[in-house]
Design a protein around this motif. Structure first.
Motif, short mmCIF file in Angstrom:
data_model
loop_
_atom_site.label_atom_id
_atom_site.label_comp_id
_atom_site.label_asym_id
_atom_site.label_seq_id
_atom_site.Cartn_x
_atom_site.Cartn_y
_atom_site.Cartn_z
N LEU A 1 0.85 -1.19 0.00
CA LEU A 1 0.00 0.00 0.00
C LEU A 1 0.88 1.24 0.00
O LEU A 1 1.69 1.45 0.91
N LEU A 2 0.73 2.06 -1.03
CA LEU A 2 1.49 3.30 -1.17
C LEU A 2 0.55 4.48 -0.95
O LEU A 2 -0.44 4.62 -1.67
N LEU A 3 0.85 5.31 0.03
CA LEU A 3 -0.02 6.43 0.39
C LEU A 3 0.51 7.72 -0.22
O LEU A 3 1.66 8.08 -0.04
N SER A 4 -0.36 8.41 -0.95
CA SER A 4 0.02 9.67 -1.58
C SER A 4 -1.23 10.46 -1.90
O SER A 4 -2.21 9.91 -2.41
N ASP A 5 -1.19 11.78 -1.61
CA ASP A 5 -2.31 12.64 -1.97
C ASP A 5 -2.05 13.39 -3.27
O ASP A 5 -2.88 14.19 -3.70
N GLY A 6 -0.91 13.16 -3.90
CA GLY A 6 -0.57 13.82 -5.15
C GLY A 6 -0.70 12.90 -6.34
O GLY A 6 -1.18 11.77 -6.24
N TYR A 7 -0.25 13.40 -7.49
CA TYR A 7 -0.31 12.63 -8.72
C TYR A 7 0.60 11.40 -8.62
O TYR A 7 1.72 11.49 -8.12
N VAL A 8 0.12 10.28 -9.12
CA VAL A 8 0.90 9.05 -9.17
C VAL A 8 0.86 8.51 -10.60
O VAL A 8 -0.22 8.37 -11.19
N ASP A 9 2.03 8.21 -11.15
CA ASP A 9 2.12 7.60 -12.47
C ASP A 9 1.84 6.11 -12.31
O ASP A 9 2.72 5.33 -11.94
N ILE A 10 0.61 5.70 -12.56
CA ILE A 10 0.19 4.34 -12.29
C ILE A 10 1.01 3.33 -13.07
O ILE A 10 1.46 2.31 -12.52
N VAL A 11 1.23 3.60 -14.34
CA VAL A 11 2.00 2.66 -15.16
C VAL A 11 3.47 2.69 -14.76
O VAL A 11 4.09 1.65 -14.52
N GLY A 12 4.05 3.87 -14.66
CA GLY A 12 5.47 4.00 -14.34
C GLY A 12 5.85 3.46 -12.99
O GLY A 12 6.99 3.02 -12.80
N GLU A 13 4.93 3.47 -12.03
CA GLU A 13 5.22 2.97 -10.69
C GLU A 13 4.66 1.57 -10.46
O GLU A 13 4.69 1.07 -9.34
N GLY A 14 4.13 0.96 -11.51
CA GLY A 14 3.67 -0.42 -11.40
C GLY A 14 2.48 -0.60 -10.48
O GLY A 14 2.37 -1.62 -9.79
N ILE A 15 1.57 0.36 -10.45
CA ILE A 15 0.39 0.29 -9.59
C ILE A 15 -0.68 -0.58 -10.23
O ILE A 15 -1.01 -0.42 -11.42
N ASP A 16 -1.26 -1.48 -9.46
CA ASP A 16 -2.37 -2.31 -9.94
C ASP A 16 -3.72 -1.64 -9.75
O ASP A 16 -4.60 -1.74 -10.59
N ILE A 17 -3.87 -0.96 -8.61
CA ILE A 17 -5.13 -0.30 -8.26
C ILE A 17 -4.79 1.04 -7.63
O ILE A 17 -3.94 1.12 -6.75
N ALA A 18 -5.47 2.10 -8.08
CA ALA A 18 -5.29 3.41 -7.46
C ALA A 18 -6.65 4.00 -7.13
O ALA A 18 -7.62 3.82 -7.88
N MET A 19 -6.73 4.69 -6.01
CA MET A 19 -7.97 5.36 -5.61
C MET A 19 -7.70 6.85 -5.54
O MET A 19 -6.71 7.29 -4.96
N ARG A 20 -8.61 7.65 -6.13
CA ARG A 20 -8.42 9.09 -6.13
C ARG A 20 -9.77 9.81 -6.10
O ARG A 20 -10.75 9.35 -6.67
N PHE A 21 -9.78 10.97 -5.44
CA PHE A 21 -10.93 11.86 -5.48
C PHE A 21 -10.81 12.77 -6.70
O PHE A 21 -9.71 13.10 -7.14
N GLY A 22 -11.95 13.19 -7.24
CA GLY A 22 -11.95 14.17 -8.31
C GLY A 22 -11.93 13.55 -9.70
O GLY A 22 -11.88 12.33 -9.87
N ALA A 23 -11.94 14.43 -10.70
CA ALA A 23 -11.96 14.00 -12.09
C ALA A 23 -10.62 13.38 -12.47
O ALA A 23 -9.56 13.79 -11.98
N ILE A 24 -10.66 12.38 -13.34
CA ILE A 24 -9.46 11.70 -13.82
C ILE A 24 -9.12 12.24 -15.20
O ILE A 24 -9.92 12.16 -16.14
N GLU A 25 -7.92 12.82 -15.32
CA GLU A 25 -7.55 13.47 -16.57
C GLU A 25 -6.95 12.51 -17.59
O GLU A 25 -7.00 12.76 -18.79
N ASP A 26 -6.38 11.41 -17.13
CA ASP A 26 -5.75 10.45 -18.04
C ASP A 26 -6.81 9.52 -18.62
O ASP A 26 -7.31 8.62 -17.96
N SER A 27 -7.16 9.75 -19.88
CA SER A 27 -8.25 8.99 -20.51
C SER A 27 -7.87 7.55 -20.84
O SER A 27 -8.73 6.75 -21.20
N THR A 28 -6.57 7.19 -20.72
CA THR A 28 -6.15 5.82 -21.04
C THR A 28 -6.41 4.87 -19.88
O THR A 28 -6.41 3.65 -20.07
N LEU A 29 -6.63 5.40 -18.68
CA LEU A 29 -6.85 4.55 -17.51
C LEU A 29 -8.28 4.03 -17.50
O LEU A 29 -9.22 4.70 -17.94
N ARG A 30 -8.44 2.84 -16.96
CA ARG A 30 -9.77 2.29 -16.75
C ARG A 30 -10.26 2.73 -15.38
O ARG A 30 -9.52 2.64 -14.40
#
Length: 302
Positions: A124-153
């Motif tokens: 579990l990686l805790l961060s309130d800022g932007y996280v590069d999901i692909v670059g950091e090898g994240i399987d699941i990310a949770m975020r509040f607000g609109a998602i700007e990266d349209s390539t993410l599911r």
């Protein structure tokens, strides 16, 4: 050997350096470097830009990372089904979550999930800022607000209120704001999301919509720290109801300006743009969704 080198490449990216990856798998930095060079020679491309201080993915490296995780996850799933049966889940899950939410609801969900699936390993990686999901090898990310990266599911976990609140000690000492504009005369505890300072607090909707620019003597990029400051009586904060519901019910915090409710913010769960998710990731994502469906509002028990 190719799959082993690809797995090592993923560990280099996730750990942030060749040295750290070597420590994780028990290899020397020289051996890690040689195996990375062999992988690059196999594909005939440079996979990582390397300096003395940092590494970064090339475009080819990012493409390999996206596809490699899917391939290796498929191998792990197949091995699990052969060795332990179709119902057993095993392997790692890498999760990114906001700091306050991660320490409470997500942490509790992980605890229960691991009790049911002891062969799973969760990071579990805790961060309130932007996280590069692909670059950091994240399987699941949770975020509040609109998602700007349209390539993410993306899957929605619903919309949640943001609540203005303060500790009783702060209210007793400095009074209660009656209207949003009164916040200009109060010490507000602020969050920083990357380069953005969250000091424009929104209230109401439609014709009653208003924005108040607030200020204060404490700023942090960690929501849990802002929460801690608020509980200690240092100022007023704007926080998701998921983070402060228990404190409101217990009287540790007081909701302020309830007649000027801030617009609700979507909470979303995101996945990298791979074609398929391993069973363990799907299972934990489904459990998270069930968990947040059970979470009530501010006045309900969670």
């Amino acid at each position: 050997m190719l799959l082993a080198n690809i797995d090592l490449f993923i560990k280099i990216v996730e750990s942030g350096s060749l040295t750290a990856a070597g420590r994780e798998v028990g290899l020397s930095s020289t051996t890690v470097s040689e195996r990375l060079a062999a992988l690059e020679a196999h594909y005939g491309v440079v996979l990582l830009n390397r300096t003395t201080r940092a590494i970064s993915l090339t475009e080819e490296g990012r493409t390999l990372l996206e596809g490699a995780k899917e391939v290796l996850d498929g191998v792990v799933d197949l091995e699990t089904r052969i060795r332990f049966g179709a119902q057993t889940l095993t392997g790692p899950i890498r999760i990114s979550a906001p700091s306050d939410l991660g320490r409470t609801l997500v942490c509790d969900a992980i605890q229960i999930f691991l009790e049911d699936h002891p062969k799973i390993r969760i990071e579990l990686l805790l961060s309130d800022g932007y996280v590069d999901i692909v670059g950091e090898g994240i399987d699941i990310a949770m975020r509040f607000g609109a998602i700007e990266d349209s390539t993410l599911r993306v899957k929605s976990l619903g919309v949640k209120r943001r609540v203005v609140c303060a500790a009783p000690s702060y209210v007793d000492a400095l009074g209660t704001p009656k209207v949003p504009a009164d916040l200009k005369n109060h010490n507000c505890l602020l969050m920083r999301f990357g380069h953005k300072l969250d000091n424009s607090w929104r209230f109401g909707s439609g014709v009653s919509k208003q924005v108040v620019t607030v200020s204060g003597d404490r700023v942090a990029n960690d929501g849990a720290l802002v929460h801690q400051w608020c509980l200690a009586g240092f100022g007023i904060m704007l926080k998701s109801e998921l983070d402060i519901g228990a404190d409101i019910r217990a009287g540790r915090l007081i909701e302020l300006l309830p007649d000027f409710a801030s617009p609700a913010v979507p909470l979303q769960i995101m996945f990298p743009p791979a074609r398929a998710q391993p069973r363990r990731v799907r299972a934990f994502a489904d459990y998270l969704i069930e968990t947040f469906e059970r979470v009530g509002g501010l006045t309900e028990q969670t």
